[in-house]
Motif scaffolding. Structure first.
Motif, PDB file in Angstrom:
ATOM      1  N   UNK A  84       4.060 -25.090  -4.584  1.00  0.00           N
ATOM      2  CA  UNK A  84       2.929 -24.714  -5.431  1.00  0.00           C
ATOM      3  C   UNK A  84       1.741 -24.266  -4.587  1.00  0.00           C
ATOM      4  N   UNK A  85       1.505 -24.947  -3.469  1.00  0.00           N
ATOM      5  CA  UNK A  85       0.410 -24.570  -2.583  1.00  0.00           C
ATOM      6  C   UNK A  85       0.578 -23.165  -2.020  1.00  0.00           C
ATOM      7  N   UNK A  86       1.808 -22.809  -1.703  1.00  0.00           N
ATOM      8  CA  UNK A  86       2.085 -21.473  -1.173  1.00  0.00           C
ATOM      9  C   UNK A  86       1.919 -20.382  -2.228  1.00  0.00           C
ATOM     10  N   UNK A  87       1.982 -20.759  -3.505  1.00  0.00           N
ATOM     11  CA  UNK A  87       1.946 -19.781  -4.595  1.00  0.00           C
ATOM     12  C   UNK A  87       0.653 -19.822  -5.413  1.00  0.00           C
ATOM     13  N   UNK A  88      -0.413 -20.394  -4.848  1.00  0.00           N
ATOM     14  CA  UNK A  88      -1.677 -20.487  -5.588  1.00  0.00           C
ATOM     15  C   UNK A  88      -2.185 -19.122  -6.049  1.00  0.00           C
ATOM     16  N   UNK A  89      -2.072 -18.115  -5.198  1.00  0.00           N
ATOM     17  CA  UNK A  89      -2.530 -16.774  -5.567  1.00  0.00           C
ATOM     18  C   UNK A  89      -1.761 -16.258  -6.781  1.00  0.00           C
ATOM     19  N   UNK A  90      -0.441 -16.456  -6.773  1.00  0.00           N
ATOM     20  CA  UNK A  90       0.376 -15.963  -7.889  1.00  0.00           C
ATOM     21  C   UNK A  90       0.058 -16.726  -9.179  1.00  0.00           C
ATOM     22  N   UNK A  91      -0.177 -18.036  -9.085  1.00  0.00           N
ATOM     23  CA  UNK A  91      -0.540 -18.803 -10.277  1.00  0.00           C
ATOM     24  C   UNK A  91      -1.895 -18.336 -10.821  1.00  0.00           C
ATOM     25  N   UNK A  92      -2.816 -17.993  -9.949  1.00  0.00           N
ATOM     26  CA  UNK A  92      -4.135 -17.536 -10.408  1.00  0.00           C
ATOM     27  C   UNK A  92      -4.057 -16.145 -11.039  1.00  0.00           C
ATOM     28  N   UNK A  93      -2.965 -15.415 -10.779  1.00  0.00           N
ATOM     29  CA  UNK A  93      -2.807 -14.061 -11.311  1.00  0.00           C
ATOM     30  C   UNK A  93      -1.807 -13.973 -12.461  1.00  0.00           C
ATOM     31  N   UNK A  94      -1.409 -15.115 -13.031  1.00  0.00           N
ATOM     32  CA  UNK A  94      -0.587 -15.066 -14.235  1.00  0.00           C
ATOM     33  C   UNK A  94       0.756 -15.758 -14.179  1.00  0.00           C
ATOM     34  N   UNK A  95       1.202 -16.178 -12.985  1.00  0.00           N
ATOM     35  CA  UNK A  95       2.419 -16.983 -12.930  1.00  0.00           C
ATOM     36  C   UNK A  95       2.143 -18.245 -13.731  1.00  0.00           C
ATOM     37  N   UNK A  96       3.018 -18.557 -14.681  1.00  0.00           N
ATOM     38  CA  UNK A  96       2.757 -19.635 -15.634  1.00  0.00           C
ATOM     39  C   UNK A  96       3.631 -20.864 -15.376  1.00  0.00           C
ATOM     40  N   UNK A  97       4.898 -20.655 -15.000  1.00  0.00           N
ATOM     41  CA  UNK A  97       5.816 -21.782 -14.855  1.00  0.00           C
ATOM     42  C   UNK A  97       6.841 -21.481 -13.770  1.00  0.00           C
ATOM     43  N   UNK A  98       7.231 -22.551 -13.050  1.00  0.00           N
ATOM     44  CA  UNK A  98       8.185 -22.415 -11.968  1.00  0.00           C
ATOM     45  C   UNK A  98       9.124 -23.615 -11.970  1.00  0.00           C
ATOM     46  N   UNK A  99      10.410 -23.342 -12.106  1.00  0.00           N
ATOM     47  CA  UNK A  99      11.450 -24.367 -12.011  1.00  0.00           C
ATOM     48  C   UNK A  99      11.910 -24.367 -10.556  1.00  0.00           C
ATOM     49  N   UNK A 100      11.775 -25.507  -9.865  1.00  0.00           N
ATOM     50  CA  UNK A 100      12.021 -25.555  -8.423  1.00  0.00           C
ATOM     51  C   UNK A 100      13.187 -26.478  -8.087  1.00  0.00           C
ATOM     52  N   UNK A 101      14.096 -25.981  -7.257  1.00  0.00           N
ATOM     53  CA  UNK A 101      15.091 -26.804  -6.569  1.00  0.00           C
ATOM     54  C   UNK A 101      14.835 -26.541  -5.095  1.00  0.00           C
ATOM     55  N   UNK A 102      14.385 -27.567  -4.368  1.00  0.00           N
ATOM     56  CA  UNK A 102      14.019 -27.433  -2.958  1.00  0.00           C
ATOM     57  C   UNK A 102      14.833 -28.423  -2.133  1.00  0.00           C
ATOM     58  N   UNK A 103      15.637 -27.901  -1.213  1.00  0.00           N
ATOM     59  CA  UNK A 103      16.536 -28.749  -0.425  1.00  0.00           C
ATOM     60  C   UNK A 103      16.420 -28.450   1.061  1.00  0.00           C
TER      61      UNK A 103
END
Length: 123
Positions: A84-103
């Motif tokens: 989420x920290x890496x995608x702050x710019x995208x969230x501020x520009x309209x990214x609304x939801x992200x389903x994450x699988x991080x391994x």
């Protein structure tokens, strides 16, 4: 041994979706140095939801599967916070939801275990 990097843009739904996708891949790749990354624009499945009414379709909802050594030693919540920290710019520009699988690479290489059904609570 590094795994081959896999990038998928399945069902990018619009020019806006493509722009958001490209921006997300750039941010995630720079910040995580992933060995595998799969990002799918799932916006059309949510086009009728109230928060999406009147907005251009695409680029609002994504599914992410990412494998990175940077996740080593991190609990799941911290991994998600990093993404989420890496995608702050995208969230501020309209990214609304992200389903994450991080391994981690080791977790991705391990055979998956089937989930056990929840207990009924009766003995």
């Amino acid at each position: 041994q590094r795994l081959a990097r896999q990038m998928t843009s399945a069902a990018v739904t619009s020019d806006k979706g493509k722009q958001v996708y490209d921006s997300m891949i750039k941010s995630l790749t720079a910040g995580l140095e992933p060995t595998q990354i799969e990002l799918i624009d799932d916006s059309m499945a949510h086009a009728g939801h109230a928060p999406m009414k009147g907005k251009e379709p695409g680029g609002t909802h994504f599914k992410l599967r990412v494998v990175s050594q940077k996740f080593e030693g991190m609990p799941v919540v911290r991994r998600h916070q990093l993404v989420y920290g890496l995608l702050q710019e995208q969230f501020s520009q309209g990214l609304h939801a992200l389903n994450i699988v991080a391994k981690t690479p080791a977790e991705a290489a391990a055979p998956s275990r089937p989930r056990s059904p929840p207990s009924s609570g009766s003995a």
